[in-house]
Design an enzyme around this catalytic site. Sequence first.
Site, short mmCIF file in Angstrom:
data_model
loop_
_atom_site.label_atom_id
_atom_site.label_comp_id
_atom_site.label_asym_id
_atom_site.label_seq_id
_atom_site.Cartn_x
_atom_site.Cartn_y
_atom_site.Cartn_z
N TYR A 185 0.83 -1.19 0.00
CA TYR A 185 0.00 0.00 0.00
C TYR A 185 0.88 1.26 0.00
O TYR A 185 2.10 1.18 -0.06
CB TYR A 185 -0.99 -0.07 1.16
CG TYR A 185 -1.91 -1.26 1.02
CD1 TYR A 185 -2.67 -1.43 -0.14
CD2 TYR A 185 -1.98 -2.25 2.00
CE1 TYR A 185 -3.50 -2.54 -0.30
CE2 TYR A 185 -2.80 -3.36 1.83
CZ TYR A 185 -3.55 -3.50 0.68
OH TYR A 185 -4.36 -4.61 0.52
N ARG A 232 3.24 -0.87 10.76
CA ARG A 232 3.33 -2.21 10.15
C ARG A 232 4.20 -2.14 8.92
O ARG A 232 3.97 -1.35 8.01
CB ARG A 232 1.94 -2.75 9.78
CG ARG A 232 2.02 -4.03 8.94
CD ARG A 232 0.71 -4.78 8.84
NE ARG A 232 0.59 -5.72 9.96
CZ ARG A 232 -0.28 -6.75 9.98
NH1 ARG A 232 -1.10 -6.95 8.97
NH2 ARG A 232 -0.33 -7.55 11.01
#
Length: 359
Positions: A185, A232
Amino acid sequence: MPSLFDPLTLRGVTARNRIWTSPMCQYSVLDESGVPGTWHLIHLGSFATGGSGIVFTEATAVDPEGRISPRDTGIWTDEQRDAWKPITAFIESQGAVPGIQLGHAGRKASSWPAWGFDGRTGSVPETEGGWRTVAPSPIAFDGLDVPDELDAAGIDTVVDDFRSAARRSTEAGFRVIELHAAHGYLLHQFLSPISNRRTDEYGGSLENRARLLLRVIAAVREEAPDAPLFVRFSASDWTEGGWDEDQTATVATWAQEAGADFFDISSGGIQAGIRIPLSPGYQVPFAHHVRSTSDVDVSAVGLITSPQQAAEIVESGQADAVMLARELLRDPHFPLRAAHELGVEIGYWPPQYLRARWR
């Protein structure tokens, strides 16, 4: 070394144990408004009653164009913020810590949800509710449309969107915030040489490729000074010339200096078609590498399916906590079962369920 059921405190927020619910996409905002609903209350609430220490939401978009699919949750409006409030309140009432994962999908946005559309894949056309996507470079993810390259103003907008999302997150009752810089992403797209071919201050060197992430961390920390801040990472792109565990460890150190507290270590997602050698705990060595190289706190995730395996990961010092996803979908009460199987006495069985407690 700590045990699986020892509490862990970050910035004054205490998780009752080290078994945490990993963010999991649900694609369940059926009206495509980004507003969470009853499904999200029941889904996330079950992990709180089941004994998880921290319960993270799915990747929640910081703006409409940042959604992975039109059915993702968001937190770019006050209506969305207010819809999260009863969910965070219930999670906290059960003794768990409500956490939100903030994300922007970048070039992987505007894709068809994983269910409900007869297996359709690829980008959702604008005529059917899709939108133009953005990325560090105009390089498409396999099977998706070519994104627009973000200019300087667009990058500033992304930072501002994360800042506003962090403010709404704390107002909604979330005690922990995680930035999604993994799984291909947007923040990961800037980090990885596979997807970032820029020649300006956001491309090329590791310092430049990490610049957006560090700006976002600083902005979120300013907006939410008391919230533990997780990042993350995908510690490996699983392909030559891509992002790897050494770059992850270096950037984790910079991220900690910028205001991050904890690192959630996963892998993959930058390219389609890569064969990842799956095995129980296959990503744990990445977490251990980052933890030992950078002297930061980390969690491990990926095919962790038994109490004994989870306990070994924490008690051997490979990670400070474990994140569970599919195993919690199979058994939302895994932490309660784990305590029984490991012979640990805990005091947070829901009283409504005490008659089912193992003796």
